[in-house]
Structures are given as C-alpha cells and as structure tokens.
Design a protein around this motif. Sequence first.
Motif, PDB file in Angstrom:
ATOM      1  N   GLU A 132      -8.420  -5.695  -2.048  1.00  0.00           N
ATOM      2  CA  GLU A 132      -9.144  -5.621  -0.771  1.00  0.00           C
ATOM      3  C   GLU A 132      -9.434  -4.187  -0.335  1.00  0.00           C
ATOM      4  O   GLU A 132     -10.572  -3.842  -0.020  1.00  0.00           O
ATOM      5  N   GLN A 133      -8.405  -3.367  -0.314  1.00  0.00           N
ATOM      6  CA  GLN A 133      -8.530  -2.031   0.277  1.00  0.00           C
ATOM      7  C   GLN A 133      -9.035  -1.006  -0.745  1.00  0.00           C
ATOM      8  O   GLN A 133      -8.404   0.016  -0.992  1.00  0.00           O
ATOM      9  N   GLN A 141      -1.749  -5.290   0.719  1.00  0.00           N
ATOM     10  CA  GLN A 141      -3.116  -5.730   0.499  1.00  0.00           C
ATOM     11  C   GLN A 141      -3.116  -6.895  -0.486  1.00  0.00           C
ATOM     12  O   GLN A 141      -2.208  -7.035  -1.315  1.00  0.00           O
ATOM     13  N   SER A 193      -2.666   5.320  -2.860  1.00  0.00           N
ATOM     14  CA  SER A 193      -3.637   5.406  -1.778  1.00  0.00           C
ATOM     15  C   SER A 193      -4.518   6.633  -1.950  1.00  0.00           C
ATOM     16  O   SER A 193      -4.147   7.603  -2.616  1.00  0.00           O
ATOM     17  N   ASP A 223      -5.994   7.430   1.084  1.00  0.00           N
ATOM     18  CA  ASP A 223      -6.039   7.678   2.520  1.00  0.00           C
ATOM     19  C   ASP A 223      -4.812   8.498   2.921  1.00  0.00           C
ATOM     20  O   ASP A 223      -3.683   8.118   2.626  1.00  0.00           O
ATOM     21  N   LEU A 244       0.862  -1.178   0.000  1.00  0.00           N
ATOM     22  CA  LEU A 244       0.000   0.000   0.000  1.00  0.00           C
ATOM     23  C   LEU A 244       0.902   1.233   0.000  1.00  0.00           C
ATOM     24  O   LEU A 244       1.746   1.388   0.876  1.00  0.00           O
ATOM     25  N   THR A 259      -9.576   2.748   0.280  1.00  0.00           N
ATOM     26  CA  THR A 259      -8.444   3.649   0.539  1.00  0.00           C
ATOM     27  C   THR A 259      -7.337   3.529  -0.510  1.00  0.00           C
ATOM     28  O   THR A 259      -6.255   4.093  -0.325  1.00  0.00           O
ATOM     29  N   SER A 260      -7.579   2.798  -1.599  1.00  0.00           N
ATOM     30  CA  SER A 260      -6.544   2.670  -2.634  1.00  0.00           C
ATOM     31  C   SER A 260      -7.184   2.332  -3.966  1.00  0.00           C
ATOM     32  O   SER A 260      -8.342   1.914  -4.026  1.00  0.00           O
TER      33      SER A 260
END
Length: 196
Positions: free
Chosen positions: A76-77, A148, A138, A140, A39, A80-81
Amino acid sequence: MMIRILSILPAAMGVICAVIVLISLYSPTLQTSRTEIPLVPCTDDSAGCPVGLSGEDLSSPAAFMLLDIEVTIEWEQFATSWIGVIESPPPDGCEPDSSGLTSCTAEDFEFVAGGPDEDDGSLTFNLKPGDYRFATASTDTSGIGGEQLVKITPQIGLNPIVEILLAIVSILLLAGSGEMFAHRSIVKAWKRFKEA
C-alpha cells in the motif's frame, strides 16, 4: 482384441500429459494472501534509512526447477516505503534483531527483485531453487511507524522445457495407442500393398 484393450492405457496417459501441459500454459493464479507488515521508521536518511529483514528464510527446494513460479508482491505505502527480495544468508553484520531491524541500509544488500528503485508498489519475483529473505525500509523521514497491507499472489506453471517434453511424450503415447488400436488394419493394408 486384447491389443485394442491395452491401447487404452497409453491413450489415457497421453491425454493426462496433454491436460497437464494445457493447464500449465494457462499458468493458474493461486489465491492472493494478505498480511500486515511493520513500516520501518526512518528519522534521518542522510546516513541511510535502516532496513527491516525477515528473520526466517523462504526456502525453495531443488524440485522447483521443474516449475515456473512467478510471485507478485504489492504493498500500500509505495510512496513512502519499498520492499525487496535478497538471497539468504544476508551480508555479514546485517542479520535482523528480535524486532526485525538491521543495522544496514539498502546499499548493503544485493536485490534479486524489488528494492529502493521499485517505486510503483509492486514487484514480480521468479522463484528459483534457493533461500530468500524479504527486506523493507521507509523513504519517509517523519519517523512514523505503523503497518501496511501486503498482497502476495503466486502464479504457477511448468518450466517451458518440461512443457515441451511432456507435449512430445503426449504425442508419442497417443500415436502409439492409435497404432495399437489399428494394428490389425495396418498389417492387412501393408500385406495388400505388398501383394499389389
């Protein structure tokens, strides 16, 4: 008798072509591969979050123009990405360093699939002949890194034009085989028709 035996070869080739077309229409999905990717931390998005870029090209040879390859990438994320695909080489000044980070932001890249607008954690990429790189960043600003899980699932079939051509070849081979097998009967029937 010899002609009937020889008719087996075009019949076999016709069946093989037909089976290939049917398999292609089914578009078999290959096994999903799973990999962990970093990430990319982002501490301040006012100037744009830095983008991570794969260091090596994904090369698709010219022969792949005969295929219809669809690659689905899920991560998955997704809150935020993001992940995207660009054509290689990357823009000037955007080559990744030894850690995979670039000094560029998402606005510096032209995406052929995915990118910062892909917010549902999935993208579909039609693999055409050429060279490609994977980019990620990202959204975030917490600055937390980590990794991830990314799932890559390819689905492969023949190009629709190739499917049509193979189907035509299959029909012609099977028709030719049938004509060879029943050649004597056809000739006799034709002679009786002319005599009648």
